[in-house]
Design an enzyme around this catalytic site. Structure first.
Site, mmCIF file in Angstrom:
data_model
loop_
_atom_site.group_PDB
_atom_site.id
_atom_site.type_symbol
_atom_site.label_atom_id
_atom_site.label_comp_id
_atom_site.label_asym_id
_atom_site.label_seq_id
_atom_site.Cartn_x
_atom_site.Cartn_y
_atom_site.Cartn_z
ATOM 1 N N GLN A 47 0.770 -1.056 0.045
ATOM 2 C CA GLN A 47 0.024 -0.031 0.070
ATOM 3 C C GLN A 47 0.716 1.286 -0.038
ATOM 4 O O GLN A 47 1.933 1.365 0.744
ATOM 5 C CB GLN A 47 -0.748 0.127 1.200
ATOM 6 C CG GLN A 47 -1.807 1.094 1.436
ATOM 7 C CD GLN A 47 -2.744 0.916 2.572
ATOM 8 O OE1 GLN A 47 -3.094 -0.240 2.690
ATOM 9 N NE2 GLN A 47 -3.095 1.987 3.249
ATOM 10 N N ASP A 48 0.409 2.171 -0.870
ATOM 11 C CA ASP A 48 1.220 3.454 -0.824
ATOM 12 C C ASP A 48 0.239 4.563 -0.049
ATOM 13 O O ASP A 48 -1.038 4.507 -0.511
ATOM 14 C CB ASP A 48 1.574 3.861 -2.256
ATOM 15 C CG ASP A 48 2.804 3.474 -2.490
ATOM 16 O OD1 ASP A 48 3.524 2.578 -1.883
ATOM 17 O OD2 ASP A 48 3.171 3.510 -3.896
ATOM 18 N N ASN A 49 0.572 5.440 0.812
ATOM 19 C CA ASN A 49 -0.155 6.352 1.413
ATOM 20 C C ASN A 49 0.418 7.825 0.969
ATOM 21 O O ASN A 49 1.662 8.089 1.103
ATOM 22 C CB ASN A 49 -0.203 6.055 2.989
ATOM 23 C CG ASN A 49 -0.877 5.019 3.046
ATOM 24 O OD1 ASN A 49 -2.058 4.661 2.350
ATOM 25 N ND2 ASN A 49 -0.307 4.379 4.282
ATOM 26 N N ARG A 59 0.970 14.253 13.740
ATOM 27 C CA ARG A 59 0.292 13.058 13.507
ATOM 28 C C ARG A 59 0.918 11.704 14.145
ATOM 29 O O ARG A 59 2.059 11.671 13.993
ATOM 30 C CB ARG A 59 0.140 12.785 12.006
ATOM 31 C CG ARG A 59 -0.703 13.689 11.091
ATOM 32 C CD ARG A 59 -0.856 13.219 9.803
ATOM 33 N NE ARG A 59 -1.311 14.330 8.894
ATOM 34 C CZ ARG A 59 -2.718 14.365 8.549
ATOM 35 N NH1 ARG A 59 -3.476 13.278 9.142
ATOM 36 N NH2 ARG A 59 -3.473 15.299 7.797
ATOM 37 N N HIS A 62 1.132 6.441 15.763
ATOM 38 C CA HIS A 62 0.209 5.242 15.367
ATOM 39 C C HIS A 62 1.036 4.192 15.078
ATOM 40 O O HIS A 62 1.907 4.063 14.858
ATOM 41 C CB HIS A 62 -0.431 5.975 13.855
ATOM 42 C CG HIS A 62 -1.111 7.100 14.238
ATOM 43 N ND1 HIS A 62 -1.292 7.945 12.899
ATOM 44 C CD2 HIS A 62 -1.780 7.930 15.111
ATOM 45 C CE1 HIS A 62 -1.829 8.914 13.479
ATOM 46 N NE2 HIS A 62 -2.110 8.872 14.709
ATOM 47 N N LYS A 71 7.219 0.661 7.621
ATOM 48 C CA LYS A 71 6.980 1.937 6.689
ATOM 49 C C LYS A 71 8.163 2.360 6.210
ATOM 50 O O LYS A 71 9.064 2.455 6.803
ATOM 51 C CB LYS A 71 6.101 2.989 7.472
ATOM 52 C CG LYS A 71 4.702 2.726 8.026
ATOM 53 C CD LYS A 71 4.190 3.691 8.858
ATOM 54 C CE LYS A 71 2.808 3.144 9.443
ATOM 55 N NZ LYS A 71 2.515 4.342 10.380
ATOM 56 N N TYR A 131 4.486 7.535 1.730
ATOM 57 C CA TYR A 131 4.863 6.206 2.569
ATOM 58 C C TYR A 131 4.156 5.041 2.093
ATOM 59 O O TYR A 131 3.234 4.799 1.893
ATOM 60 C CB TYR A 131 4.965 6.514 4.023
ATOM 61 C CG TYR A 131 3.600 6.440 4.669
ATOM 62 C CD1 TYR A 131 2.932 5.409 5.155
ATOM 63 C CD2 TYR A 131 2.825 7.806 4.928
ATOM 64 C CE1 TYR A 131 2.040 5.355 6.074
ATOM 65 C CE2 TYR A 131 1.700 7.857 5.565
ATOM 66 C CZ TYR A 131 1.207 6.818 5.954
ATOM 67 O OH TYR A 131 -0.129 6.850 6.859
ATOM 68 N N ASP A 168 -5.511 11.694 18.147
ATOM 69 C CA ASP A 168 -4.126 11.696 18.792
ATOM 70 C C ASP A 168 -4.283 12.262 20.149
ATOM 71 O O ASP A 168 -3.464 12.208 20.806
ATOM 72 C CB ASP A 168 -3.495 12.601 17.834
ATOM 73 C CG ASP A 168 -3.191 11.930 16.149
ATOM 74 O OD1 ASP A 168 -3.160 10.576 16.552
ATOM 75 O OD2 ASP A 168 -2.749 12.436 15.518
#
Length: 181
Positions: A47-49, A59, A62, A71, A131, A168
């Site tokens: 997966q690419d984010n 952020r 997580h 990542k 990422y 958060d």
């Protein structure tokens, strides 16, 4: 590419070879063969984010309790301070963290393996972060560690209070978090 090892040996900062001239620049942001040979990490990214955030957005921190994600992170616009926290109870570096500046200018990438919490603070007016992940996003197993947990003592380069999501703000201290054995 050159590899910079951090005080947590599994977290790697990668400096790609950049070819620049008066027209601009070119570099390979990712090459499976070079990455696996030079880092010793053999993984498949699934997966690419891509995120875009304004200055002072923080952020993180997580992670996923199931389907943990490795990542490979880079900033393609602006500058961020990127942090990895080892949350593997059996690790000799459990509870330790490292932080790196990633920017469109320095073109560095950061490898954070599964078993780590991840977060970043936007230092520039805006930042766009790309990422790759080694597993898919699993919202049911998504967890957050409190960004300002005093036990972690992360030295965030803050000049004003950060802009945080409700998720958060509700993060748990590491001592109370559901983490890996």
């Amino acid at each position: 590419m050159s590899i910079v090892y951090s005080k947590i040996p599994e977290v790697l900062q990668i400096e790609p070879q950049v070819f620049a001239d008066d027209r601009g620049f070119f570099f390979e942001a990712y090459n499976y063969q070079k990455f696996s040979i030079e880092t010793g990490i053999v993984t498949n990214f699934v997966q690419d984010n891509h995120s875009c955030s304004k200055q002072n957005v923080l952020r993180g921190l997580h992670y996923q309790i199931q389907q943990p994600q490795g990542k490979l992170i880079r900033a393609v616009v602006g500058t961020i301070f990127d942090v990895a926290v080892d949350i593997r109870k059996s690790s000799p570096t459990f509870g330790k963290c490292v932080g790196f500046e990633l920017s469109a200018k320095n073109k560095r990438l950061l490898w954070i393996p599964p078993g780590f919490a991840h977060g970043f603070l936007v230092l520039s007016e805006i930042a766009e972060v790309l990422y790759k992940t080694t597993d898919y996003y699993a919202p049911q197993s998504d967890r957050t560690i409190l960004w300002n947990d005093p036990d972690l003592a992360i030295d965030w380069p803050l000049t004003t209070p950060p802009i945080l999501s409700a998720k958060d703000q509700a993060g748990k201290p590491l001592k109370a978090a559901e983490i890996f054995d």
